[in-house]
Enzyme design. Sequence first.
Site, short mmCIF file in Angstrom:
data_model
loop_
_atom_site.label_atom_id
_atom_site.label_comp_id
_atom_site.label_asym_id
_atom_site.label_seq_id
_atom_site.Cartn_x
_atom_site.Cartn_y
_atom_site.Cartn_z
N ASP A 1 47.81 47.03 32.47
CA ASP A 1 46.65 46.84 33.70
C ASP A 1 46.87 48.02 34.45
O ASP A 1 47.47 48.09 35.62
CB ASP A 1 47.14 45.59 34.40
CG ASP A 1 46.34 45.26 35.45
OD1 ASP A 1 45.20 45.91 35.61
OD2 ASP A 1 46.76 44.36 36.31
N SER B 1 47.35 43.90 44.90
CA SER B 1 47.04 44.32 43.28
C SER B 1 46.85 45.82 43.39
O SER B 1 45.99 46.36 44.14
CB SER B 1 45.74 43.62 42.64
OG SER B 1 46.13 42.41 42.34
N HIS C 1 42.74 45.67 36.64
CA HIS C 1 41.79 44.60 36.91
C HIS C 1 41.30 44.74 38.28
O HIS C 1 40.28 43.82 38.64
CB HIS C 1 42.97 43.13 36.68
CG HIS C 1 43.67 42.97 38.04
ND1 HIS C 1 45.09 43.45 38.11
CD2 HIS C 1 43.45 42.59 39.16
CE1 HIS C 1 45.48 43.20 39.13
NE2 HIS C 1 44.51 42.43 39.77
#
Length: 245
Positions: free
Chosen positions: A102, A195, A57
Amino acid sequence: CGVPAIQPVLSGLARIVNGEDAVPGSWPWQVSLQDSTGFHFCGGSLISEDWVVTAAHCGVTTSDVVVAGEFDQGLETEDTQVLKIGKVFKNPKFSILTVRNDITLLKLATPAQFSETVSAVCLPSADEDFPAGMLCATTGWGKTKYNALKTPDKLQQATLPIVSNTDCRKYWGSRVTDVMICAGASGVSSCMGDSGGPLVCQKNGAWTLAGIVSWGSSTCSTSTPAVYARVTALMPWVQETLAAN
């Protein structure tokens, strides 16, 4: 892999809200993904001289760079390696809607030079177990308050426990699937900008990549578990991709 030349010092349960500054160089696989303007947008982990693992992502492209050996993003004097990305391998099963699978692998155009402050994390075998309650660590330059305008200069770290998927579903429901692993709800939380970075657990003295920072509370609540891509479940794709390239 997984054994830093500079030992990390974790003060027990210290985002990385409620995290603490890391010892410089003690998480040598942690990299910063930066766009062409030098803006840090995601983390990642070195798994070899040629490969970095991050979150799908994050939307990394070959115009972004991997910065290794960094601790303080406010210092120009650090001996960092700014590495160009040769190819981006996004997991074909990644879905932005469900945030499943992901994971993205980045093949570096020029290999990283391993040193005291730059080295690889261990990858788990597909059948490795990271049981609920196990204390692990997460690191990153993500926000230290969800409403902060900017991310911290110094790499942050926090210790946090693995949360079982069953318990995690009490917070997140069916959004939590078997390709995810949860951790936290312990007074710390990953936050925006973390992230793609690592959730690592120490196994037989070596730090092993259990998760990739994926998603969680939009306010980085420290009483809600954060959700990470479960690396063990994604290992078949990782091995296949590394072997073919």
